[in-house]
Scaffold this motif. Structure first.
Motif, PDB file in Angstrom:
ATOM      1  N   CYS A 246      -9.072   6.812 -22.498  1.00 42.65           N
ATOM      2  CA  CYS A 246      -8.135   7.870 -22.879  1.00 42.65           C
ATOM      3  C   CYS A 246      -6.816   7.729 -22.126  1.00 42.65           C
ATOM      4  O   CYS A 246      -5.736   7.803 -22.716  1.00 42.65           O
ATOM      5  CB  CYS A 246      -8.766   9.229 -22.616  1.00 42.65           C
ATOM      6  SG  CYS A 246      -7.808  10.628 -23.228  1.00 42.65           S
TER       7      CYS A 246
ATOM      8  N   THR B  95       0.175  12.205 -19.985  1.00 39.30           N
ATOM      9  CA  THR B  95      -1.223  11.816 -20.136  1.00 39.30           C
ATOM     10  C   THR B  95      -2.131  12.642 -19.233  1.00 39.30           C
ATOM     11  O   THR B  95      -3.163  13.162 -19.669  1.00 39.30           O
ATOM     12  CB  THR B  95      -1.398  10.321 -19.805  1.00 39.30           C
ATOM     13  OG1 THR B  95      -0.527   9.547 -20.642  1.00 39.30           O
ATOM     14  CG2 THR B  95      -2.837   9.880 -20.031  1.00 39.30           C
TER      15      THR B  95
ATOM     16  N   MET C  33      -2.375  16.262 -20.318  1.00 36.59           N
ATOM     17  CA  MET C  33      -3.251  16.452 -21.471  1.00 36.59           C
ATOM     18  C   MET C  33      -4.694  16.654 -21.017  1.00 36.59           C
ATOM     19  O   MET C  33      -5.400  17.538 -21.521  1.00 36.59           O
ATOM     20  CB  MET C  33      -3.158  15.262 -22.427  1.00 36.59           C
ATOM     21  CG  MET C  33      -4.011  15.399 -23.678  1.00 36.59           C
ATOM     22  SD  MET C  33      -3.881  13.993 -24.811  1.00 36.59           S
ATOM     23  CE  MET C  33      -2.279  14.327 -25.554  1.00 36.59           C
ATOM     24  N   SER C  34      -5.130  15.865 -20.035  1.00 38.98           N
ATOM     25  CA  SER C  34      -6.499  16.033 -19.529  1.00 38.98           C
ATOM     26  C   SER C  34      -6.650  17.322 -18.734  1.00 38.98           C
ATOM     27  O   SER C  34      -7.700  17.959 -18.762  1.00 38.98           O
ATOM     28  CB  SER C  34      -6.887  14.835 -18.654  1.00 38.98           C
ATOM     29  OG  SER C  34      -7.189  13.712 -19.448  1.00 38.98           O
TER      30      SER C  34
ATOM     31  N   GLN D  33      -8.259  14.565 -27.518  1.00 38.93           N
ATOM     32  CA  GLN D  33      -7.211  13.790 -26.865  1.00 38.93           C
ATOM     33  C   GLN D  33      -7.080  12.405 -27.490  1.00 38.93           C
ATOM     34  O   GLN D  33      -5.973  11.947 -27.792  1.00 38.93           O
ATOM     35  CB  GLN D  33      -7.494  13.662 -25.365  1.00 38.93           C
ATOM     36  CG  GLN D  33      -7.341  14.967 -24.605  1.00 38.93           C
ATOM     37  CD  GLN D  33      -7.693  14.826 -23.142  1.00 38.93           C
ATOM     38  OE1 GLN D  33      -8.428  15.632 -22.583  1.00 38.93           O
ATOM     39  NE2 GLN D  33      -7.171  13.808 -22.485  1.00 38.93           N
TER      40      GLN D  33
ATOM     41  N   THR E  29      -9.264   9.749 -16.068  1.00 36.70           N
ATOM     42  CA  THR E  29      -7.985   9.650 -16.784  1.00 36.70           C
ATOM     43  C   THR E  29      -6.925   9.012 -15.897  1.00 36.70           C
ATOM     44  O   THR E  29      -6.157   8.153 -16.342  1.00 36.70           O
ATOM     45  CB  THR E  29      -7.516  11.037 -17.242  1.00 36.70           C
ATOM     46  OG1 THR E  29      -8.488  11.623 -18.107  1.00 36.70           O
ATOM     47  CG2 THR E  29      -6.186  10.933 -17.995  1.00 36.70           C
TER      48      THR E  29
END
Length: 234
Positions: free
Chosen positions: A29, A43, A46-47, A56, A147
């Motif tokens: 991801c 990024t 987003m997590s 995602q 992530t």
């Protein structure tokens, strides 16, 4: 060690296998987002905020493919709608708990934690709430750590999508879904979802995931109705 500490430790240890199982998923991801033009901050955010691996990954692919915003939102909504069902399924167990307990539980109620939620006493006492939050937030921390590793890997290494890390997604959901197949309706739902998703995806249909999910749910519902009618007529 008091009961609260034991609940925290047990929640962490029970969730640990699933935390480790999603390492490839989280790394994929993070690296996929970086390699598709997302910044490291976007990024990781987003997590931190979305905290939904399947959404995602799908959103990253759709954004990278210049998919219309409405399609991205609708697809994300359909994929995430299962969490609404999770909430309904455990609502009767937590409805009497104060809001300070219900809000964090709702945030970490992922597929993995929901798999731990079938015990009849789940969420009903303070110790079991502590256990659930320990399990849920340990997974949240692990997901964000994987992530971050993916972000670093995506910035320094070649394209990681060719390593087959995406199989971790299928493997994790297979492990979560198979134990839940306890009747004909759930079996039909799983089979229809798998077959229709494969057919729609291979044909290049843009909304393959959404349509496969809706078709599978409809098939499961109809199977339930038919089964109940047969039982009532016997």
């Amino acid at each position: 060690m008091n009961s609260s500490s034991r609940a925290i430790l047990k929640g962490f240890l029970d969730m640990l296998p699933l935390c480790l199982a999603v390492i490839p998923w989280g790394v994929l991801c993070g690296s996929l987002a970086i390699q598709n033009g997302f910044s490291a901050l976007e990024t990781q955010a987003m997590s931190l905020l979305v905290f939904a691996g399947s959404v995602q990954l799908v959103a990253i692919e759709l954004v990278a493919g210049n998919t219309p915003l409405l399609t991205i939102l609708f697809t994300s909504f359909i994929i995430s709608s299962r969490h609404f069902l999770y909430g309904l399924a455990v609502r009767h167990k937590v409805i009497e708990q104060p809001l300070r307990w219900r809000l964090p539980v709702s945030f970490v109620l992922t597929d993995e934690l929901f798999a731990f939620s079938h015990h009849r006493k789940a969420y009903r006492t303070k110790i079991r709430l502590i256990y659930a939050l320990s399990a849920g937030f340990s997974f949240y921390i692990a997901w964000n750590l994987w992530t971050l590793i993916g972000i670093v890997a995506g910035s320094m290494l070649p394209d990681l999508t060719h390593l087959g890390l995406d199989f971790a997604i299928a493997a994790t959901f297979i492990a979560l879904v198979i134990p839940g197949i306890k009747n004909l309706a759930s079996l039909v739902t799983v089979i229809v979802a798998g077959v229709s998703a494969t057919v729609f995806k291979s044909s290049g249909f843009e909304l393959w995931l959404v349509c496969a999910a809706l078709l599978a749910m409809s098939a499961g519902y109809l199977t339930t109705r038919v089964t109940r009618n047969k039982d009532s007529n016997q």
